[in-house]
Design an enzyme around this catalytic site. Structure first.
Site, short mmCIF file in Angstrom:
data_model
loop_
_atom_site.label_atom_id
_atom_site.label_comp_id
_atom_site.label_asym_id
_atom_site.label_seq_id
_atom_site.Cartn_x
_atom_site.Cartn_y
_atom_site.Cartn_z
N ASP A 283 -3.11 2.28 -5.91
CA ASP A 283 -1.97 2.32 -4.98
C ASP A 283 -1.86 1.08 -4.10
O ASP A 283 -1.18 1.11 -3.08
CB ASP A 283 -2.06 3.58 -4.09
CG ASP A 283 -3.30 3.58 -3.23
OD1 ASP A 283 -4.22 2.80 -3.52
OD2 ASP A 283 -3.35 4.36 -2.27
N GLU A 284 -2.52 0.00 -4.49
CA GLU A 284 -2.45 -1.22 -3.69
C GLU A 284 -2.26 -2.44 -4.59
O GLU A 284 -2.90 -2.54 -5.64
CB GLU A 284 -3.75 -1.42 -2.91
CG GLU A 284 -3.90 -0.54 -1.70
CD GLU A 284 -5.18 -0.86 -0.97
OE1 GLU A 284 -5.20 -1.82 -0.19
OE2 GLU A 284 -6.18 -0.16 -1.22
N ASP B 214 0.87 -1.18 0.00
CA ASP B 214 0.00 0.00 0.00
C ASP B 214 0.91 1.23 0.00
O ASP B 214 1.70 1.42 0.93
CB ASP B 214 -0.89 -0.02 1.25
CG ASP B 214 -2.00 1.00 1.16
OD1 ASP B 214 -2.01 1.78 0.18
OD2 ASP B 214 -2.85 1.02 2.07
#
Lengths: 502, 155
Positions: free
Chosen positions: A196-197, A103
């Site tokens: 974003d993960e 993350d």
């Protein structure tokens, strides 16, 4: 038992002994003796786990061991594995493979700092599509009490020195894909979960070292090559990995792979930290005294299933270290596509403006249908209003299509159903369901030929691809000229393709 | 509109800081020092690029120091383009802002903003910030229908 089969898969007996100890060595060697079988098992690891997890009881693995067929159709047995070997492989894989979660730390702000070092160390907030709310904040701004979703006027009051920026999803996508490249160098299976993960399978290899070294290695590689700080969590399941990375922020790298450490972690975290548990689900669980993640893990599985359905039960298994949700390196086909969002400063009660939003969202939806080469058989229009009310209209199309005129003819009555006279519309979503491949769409007996409409659609797409998105658009969107004038509105988070979730 | 700007401390030479007495407008943001120039200051000033170097000049005519210049700190881009300043010996300049302040909101700008420097009747240089109608995003962000003209970007 020969060890010679092992090198084909990159393992050697001594190395295995060092990593997983003697208790499972016999199993590991049994597998390693059949290199072909091990390779097949590793390739089909997701299927094996799924087969084990979808059973109603945990004896499923045992069933496999004692000769039962794998639920996914015996594919792995066909690959030359005996059932006992499958069981052994399953146990072995649990020893040498964990699920990782990455993350990025305050991603949008970090992305801005990559190209603008002036922002380093300062309180920074990135504003959403309409410029009204903070959608990402730096840790400095968070400390001042600004949260995600805070209206800018509240944010300014809480953090007067904060610097605000307009979002730029094109740039964020560039960095997101760079991160994805880095993670793929470290793992054979990576899921692009969100911008974003990422989830990935962390497999022990001689080159990568221990799990802790893998976690730190990926984190450092992302920082060095992309410039974005990220946190990595490794655990036995996706749900645990995500909780662990959340607990290790910022710029952390943490591995929790044994039951005691997991319980310690779960005891500290409220159940709402699990993705998918909030609101009604939280209330239902609270009535049974389930408040922390550990409470949920220790609760009776049947109770959890009755409260939260099969989805909740899957979480229960995951919290107890049994991976149910596999890593998906490729995004499965969409069951539905949708476009829409906040109308922001262009919120209005004017039917002409609301209709303009409908057309804008429809054109965006059609782009998506065409990209995925599908047609839709059902269209839903959902509108929410400033006074808290909302309206929905839905229609089933006589023949599935992706053509503008036909979809607009269907969308208008939906909007009429969803429209509330005099109320200020603040959000709108268009949802296309019953998607089928365009190449296999059923043709209606009495449908007029669509050659002309299709030629126009193709031309529109070509013009927009060459000149710029929305260069050619419906005149019904003219009331939204202010929105189109800002090129940043031409690219939204949902336009970043290939990710699993929004 | 623009109520103020901030510039990183490192942008100014020590000589300039001492000559113009900028220590009083030095602030800290996130551990880094910056100079803030606000229109509400007792003596509002602005840094401008002129003849290849930065100068600090008076910002506008809000206190009526000049009898001839407009009593404001801003001018419309259309006024400039239509020649409204032609007879005042006005010179277009760049204002090296790193951040601008508008209705309490600090907004990052990449290359600065446009300005205009004009001599008053005593020959003192006076700067005006050049403005244009704000776009949708900027209007929502600041609740202001005017935006300074940004160099090389739009918000």
């Amino acid at each position: 038992m020969s060890h010679e089969g092992a090198p084909a898969c990159g393992f050697k007996a001594d190395w295995i002994r060092d990593r997983i100890g003697g208790r499972r060595l016999a199993l590991a060697l049994e597998i390693a003796a059949t290199a072909e079988g091990l390779r097949a098992a590793l390739e089909n690891g997701g299927a094996i786990r799924k087969a084990c997890a979808i059973g109603e009881d945990r004896a499923c693995v045992g069933k496999i061991a004692c000769g039962g067929k794998i639920a996914c159709g015996g594919k792995n047995c066909a690959a030359g594995l005996t059932c006992s070997l499958v069981h052994a492989t399953f146990l072995f894989m649990k020893s040498v493979e964990l699920v990782g979660h990455i993350d990025a730390d305050c991603f949008y702000v970090s992305a801005e700092r990559v190209r603008d070092p002036f922002l380093a160390g300062k309180p920074v907030g990135v504003l959403g599509n309409q410029g009204a709310c903070v959608i990402a904040k730096s840790y400095e701004m968070k400390r001042a009490g600004v949260g995600t979703g805070t209206p800018i006027w509240d944010a300014v009051a809480r953090c007067p020195d904060g610097i605000y920026l307009k979002r730029d999803f094109r740039w964020y996508e560039v960095l997101s894909r760079k991160m994805l490249e880095v993670v793929r160098e470290w793992s054979p299976r990576v899921e692009y979960y969100s911008i974003d993960e990422f989830f990935f399978s962390a497999v022990l290899t001689r080159e990568r070292g221990t799990f802790q070294e893998i976690a730190e290695g990926i984190r450092d590689a992302i920082q060095e090559r992309v410039g974005v700080p990220a946190t990595v969590g490794l655990a036995r399941s996706r749900t645990l990995a995500k909780l662990i990375s959340d607990s290790a922020k910022p710029f952390g790298a943490r591995v929790v792979a044994d039951a005691d450490a997991e319980r310690e972690l779960l005891a500290d975290r409220p159940v709402t930290e699990i993705t998918g548990i909030s609101g009604r689900r939280e209330t239902r669980l609270a009535a049974w005294g389930v408040r922390t993640c550990l409470d949920l893990a220790l609760a009776d599985r049947r109770l959890v299933r009755s409260l939260l359905t099969a989805t909740g039960e899957a979480l229960w298994w995951e919290l107890n270290g049994d991976p149910v949700r596999s890593i998906e390196p490729r995004r499965p086909s969409h069951k539905a596509l949708s476009r829409g969002g906040s109308l922001g400063g262009a919120a209005s009660s004017d039917p002409v403006v609301i209709h303009a939003w409908l057309v804008r969202n429809l054109e965006r939806l059609i782009e998506e249908l065409r990209y995925h080469q599908v047609v839709t058989g059902r269209l839903t229009v959902w509108v929410s209003y400033r006074d808290g009310r909302s309206g929905v209209g839905q229609t089933d199309l006589a023949a599935p299509t992706d053509l503008f005129d036909r979809l607009l003819d269907s969308a208008r009555p939906c909007l009429r159903s969803a429209w509330i006279r005099g109320a200020v519309a603040t959000r709108m979503h268009l949802i296309a369901e019953r998607l089928i491949p365009r190449s296999s769409r059923p043709l209606g007996l009495f449908d007029p030929p669509d050659d002309r409409a299709r030629a126009i659609a193709d031309l529109k797409e070509r013009v927009n691809n060459r000149i710029g998105r929305f260069a050619l658009r419906s005149a019904a969107t003219l009331p939204l000229n202010g929105i189109y004038a800002d090129s940043a509105n031409g690219y939204d988070i949902c336009d970043v393709r290939g990710k699993m979730c929004f | 509109m623009c109520d103020g700007i901030a510039v990183a401390k490192s942008e100014f030479s020590i000589e300039l800081v001492e000559r113009c007495g900028l220590a009083s407008v030095l602030h800290d943001r996130g551990g880094e020092a910056e100079y803030r120039f606000l229109y509400r200051d007792r003596r509002p000033r602005l840094p401008v690029w002129r003849d290849g170097r930065i100068e600090i000049v008076r910002w506008g005519n809000g206190r009526g120091e000049s009898r001839f210049l407009p009593r404001t700190g801003w001018t419309w881009l259309t006024t400039v383009e239509e020649g409204g300043w032609r007879n005042a010996n006005a010179v277009p300049v760049d204002i090296p802002a790193a951040v601008i302040l508008d209705k309490g909101v600090w907004i990052r700008v990449r290359q600065g903003i446009r300005g205009l420097v004009v001599p008053d009747e005593r020959g003192v240089a006076v700067a005006y910030v050049v403005c244009e109608p704000a776009g949708h995003y900027y209007r929502v962000m600041t609740r202001n229908d005017r935006t300074p003209v940004l160099i090389g970007e739009k918000i």
